[in-house]
Design a protein around this motif. Structure first.
Motif: not given
Ligand code: MRU
Length: 357
Positions: A61, A109, A127, A130-131
């Motif tokens: 990711a 992702q 993104l 989300n990591c």
């Protein structure tokens, strides 16, 4: 107690790069490395600077976010940015073939890339967010796995584990070693026997490192010794991690795990697999469909750079094997312990998610 697990994160997104423990250096050196580009992340996964199924999921990711940052510098239209980033994401997912957590996290992702209505900068922000979410979720899930697993650890048990399914194979806390950590918090008379785990010695290099840092009594044995100690009545249960679990419960894990499971069955010792639901691949019916990574012959022929065999000998080096579901007493997940019939219990654990596959 050192509480090593609560102080370090194996992998973490920082500002605009990924910071991870370089696991190739353990146990000699504990050092972080900064990964600043997509190709560098692909190589870090492939060369096992980061390893362990949940950790390489998060790394994948991060890799997609790194590629997004690189592509943003190329003055592409939004449509071309999206197309090229999806191709890079697919490439990132091929850095190692067996652990499905890698493909799972890259898919998370890709969903963002495909569904976002934001501009390029906005997609990158999503993104990166989300990591961080995947990192936090991983630790929370492992603690749940640990707590469910601790319920089946007998008082004063000696737990055998293979490879490293610990804090260093995840963002933190661990899956199999999460069970050990939660059990030890309740009963400090438990102990661990750690298989060395040839050829890359993750058990010796990484499991003994992180457990002794936490003050958990640990005994190192070589891989061939497990049945000897089982016969002597010195092992009460086995807990290992997994890289991919099929819909019927067959579980791929580090090469040698299958041998341990057979020995455990023969000696009537419960053999558990601890893994998050993201390790379960409901798109495959049985373990026969799991791709087993073939690794370099040097890992078998050499130890610490020194050849240990006749140079011309034939070598085969599969990185993983598949333990058939009938040898597994339970799969410890964040939703509880799944029991046979796994086709049924896995489907129930996934609920509506299963219907998508
Ligand atoms: O080759 P590795 O070191 O990535 O293999 C790791 C394992 O097999 C682990 O047991 C598995 O990924 C579970 S990690 C929680």
């Amino acid at each position: 107690m050192a509480e090593f697990h609560s102080k370090i994160k194996t992998i973490e997104w920082v500002d605009n790069y990924s910071k991870m423990v370089d696991q190739t250096l353990l146990p000699y050196e504990f050092k972080y490395v900064n990964i600043t580009g997509g190709q560098q992340m692909y190589d870090a996964i492939k060369t096992m600077i980061v390893r362990g199924a949940p950790a390489i999921g998060v790394a994948g990711a991060h890799g997609v976010a790194l590629y997004a940052q690189e592509l943003a510098k190329e003055n592409l239209s939004r449509a071309d940015f999206v197309t090229q980033l999806l191709e890079k994401a697919d490439y990132m997912a091929t850095s190692r073939p067996t652990a499905v957590n890698l493909m799972w996290a890259v898919d998370r992702q890709k969903e963002i890339i495909m569904n976002s209505t934001a501009d390029i900068d906005g997609i990158i922000k999503e993104l990166i967010a989300n990591c961080t979410k995947l990192e936090n979720d991983d630790i929370a899930i492992n603690k749940k796995i640990g707590d469910y697993g601790a319920e089946v650890v007998p008082k004063g048990a000696t737990i055998l584990t293979h490879c490293n399914a610990g804090g260093l194979a995840t963002v933190g806390y661990g899956t199999a070693l999460g069970v050990v950590r939660s059990a030890f918090a309740k009963d400090n008379t438990i102990q661990v026997f750690a298989d060395e785990t040839r050829p890359r010695q993750q058990g010796a290099r990484i499991t003994t490192f992180e457990l002794t840092m936490d003050g958990i009594p640990t005994t190192l044995i070589t891989d061939g010794m497990c049945s000897y100690f089982m016969k002597k009545g010195m092992i009460d249960m086995v807990v290992v991690g997994a890289d991919r679990i099929a819909a019927n419960g067959d579980a791929a894990n580090k090469i040698g795990t299958y041998t341990v499971a057979i020995a455990a069955k023969y000696h009537n010792i419960p053999f558990y697999v601890a893994a998050p639901l993201s390790t379960i691949d409901t798109s495959i019916k049985t373990g026969d469909e799991i791709v087993i990574e073939e690794r370099s012959h040097d890992e078998v022929t050499h130890i610490n750079g020194k050849i240990i065999c006749a140079p011309e000998v034939n070598v085969i080096n599969p990185g993983f094997d598949v333990t058939p579901h009938e040898l597994i007493a339970g799969i410890i997940t964040e939703k509880g312990i799944l029991r046979p019939d796994y086709n049924k219990s896995i489907a129930e654990a996934f609920g509506s998610v299963l219907l998508k596959n």
